[in-house]
Design an enzyme around this catalytic site. Structure first.
Site, PDB file in Angstrom:
ATOM      1  N   GLY A  46       0.835  -1.190   0.000  1.00 28.31           N
ATOM      2  CA  GLY A  46       0.000   0.000   0.000  1.00 28.31           C
ATOM      3  C   GLY A  46       0.871   1.241   0.000  1.00 28.31           C
ATOM      4  N   ASP A  97      10.917  -2.687  13.948  1.00 31.25           N
ATOM      5  CA  ASP A  97      10.524  -1.433  14.588  1.00 31.25           C
ATOM      6  C   ASP A  97       9.286  -1.600  15.456  1.00 31.25           C
ATOM      7  OD1 ASP A  97      10.770   1.483  14.916  1.00 31.25           O
ATOM      8  OD2 ASP A  97       8.912   1.588  13.742  1.00 31.25           O
ATOM      9  N   HIS A 132       9.526   1.505  17.705  1.00 33.01           N
ATOM     10  CA  HIS A 132       8.352   1.988  16.973  1.00 33.01           C
ATOM     11  C   HIS A 132       8.536   3.459  16.613  1.00 33.01           C
ATOM     12  CE1 HIS A 132       3.829   0.994  16.352  1.00 33.01           C
ATOM     13  NE2 HIS A 132       4.278   1.781  15.394  1.00 33.01           N
TER      14      HIS A 132
END
Length: 330
Positions: free
Chosen positions: A156, A263, A287
């Site tokens: 995406g 992450d 993150h």
């Protein structure tokens, strides 16, 4: 008149650009200590609009921000800085909000993080750093990105941003997504159901950037890792629940994949005693792949654009269908 809930740092950056809406919004700010402020004073308001961004999510303001949202009688518009919807907190907000808009402007930041992971692994960054630390003037051979084949799950906004960069460097890219629509940023598009062990085994790097759903829970399991090529890189910027972390650690010990750069983890923050912190085959970030100053600026611009559109009854960018929350709620 609407209350407009923001982190106090977001408000400080945007106050001058919020002034044109002063006849229709009354800002409410949340500090890192959880203190609620009303920088333009009290006002009679009928409903709430809010902007949840990295200033909120990665600070001590998150709890107070959430409590204020939950206590509101009406939440007419919520702008999120996140692309995903499956987080339980965002699910509750989405169910409550009359209008909910997501964000995809962090895709470029995350794509740069993926390239960093690729350059460091294929560029033999660990050996370079070790040679410098040992003060050894020696040759360190590495691999060019253009020689690599990448398998990207979730083609995406993020996947295509990664593919665009990799294709520009000459790499071979296979994108995995449910739509069979061709992309200029992939050599091939494959449906998730058609990804075989051979397909996984041909990739020098496998990247997960798909959402977490019932179908993608533990997508990367023991069989998945066993199919990976020796010397390959595994990266995850999607969600921690996409990965069976125990299986990943065993697979790294067996050499397939050779390294993992991740992450996101199943539990965040990751407990200090978790083996992912210390495993020699893991590079871990907290993150933070989307946290660039440029990404923050783009999210600010998106919020201001959608705020103006909402107040003027115009279409919102990235408006999420309410069914998305009903479909994903558990």
């Amino acid at each position: 008149m609407y209350e407009c809930l923001l982190h106090h740092e977001t408000f400080s950056r945007l106050e001058a650009r919020l002034k044109p809406f002063s006849d229709r919004i009354s800002p409410v700010t949340v500090s890192d200590s959880g203190e609620i402020g009303r920088p333009w004073g009290e006002a009679a308001c009928d409903a709430l609009i809010a902007h949840g961004n990295a200033d909120v999510w990665f600070s001590g303001a998150a709890r107070a921000f959430g409590k204020y949202l939950y206590a509101a009688d009406r939440l007419d518009f919520f702008q999120s800085s996140a692309a995903g919807l499956e987080n339980p907190f965002l699910q509750k907000i989405g169910e409550k909000a009359q209008a909910y808009a997501s964000s995809h402007v962090q895709s470029d930041a995350i794509a740069d993080w993926v390239l960093w992971a690729g350059y460091d692994w294929f560029g033999n960054g660990a050996a370079r750093r070790a040679a410098q630390a040992a003060k050894e003037w020696r040759n360190v051979h590495f691999r060019e990105i253009q020689s690599t084949h990448w398998l990207i799950y979730g083609f995406g906004h993020i996947g295509e941003a990664v593919g665009r960069r990799l294709k520009g460097l000459g790499a071979h890219v296979t994108g995995v997504r449910r739509s069979d629509q061709v992309s200029p940023f992939a050599d091939r598009i494959v449906h998730p159901n058609d990804v075989s062990a051979d397909e996984i085994g041909q990739a020098d790097a496998v990247l997960l950037c798909c959402p977490h759903t019932e179908e993608t829970e533990n997508l990367a399991d023991a069989d998945f890792f066993a199919a990976m090529k020796e010397g390959s890189l595994f990266s995850n910027v999607g969600r921690g629940a996409l990965v069976d972390e125990a299986a990943l650690l065993k697979a790294l010990d067996a050499g397939r994949p050779a390294h993992a750069t991740i992450d996101v983890t199943r539990e965040e923050p990751l407990p200090a005693d978790h083996p992912l912190w210390t495993h020699p085959g893991v590079t871990l970030t907290a993150h933070t792949s989307a946290l660039t100053s440029e990404s923050r600026k783009r999210n600010d611009e998106l919020f201001l654009e959608n705020l103006s559109a909402f107040l003027n009854g115009e279409p919102l960018r990235n408006l999420v269908d309410a069914k998305a929350f009903a479909d994903q709620s558990v």
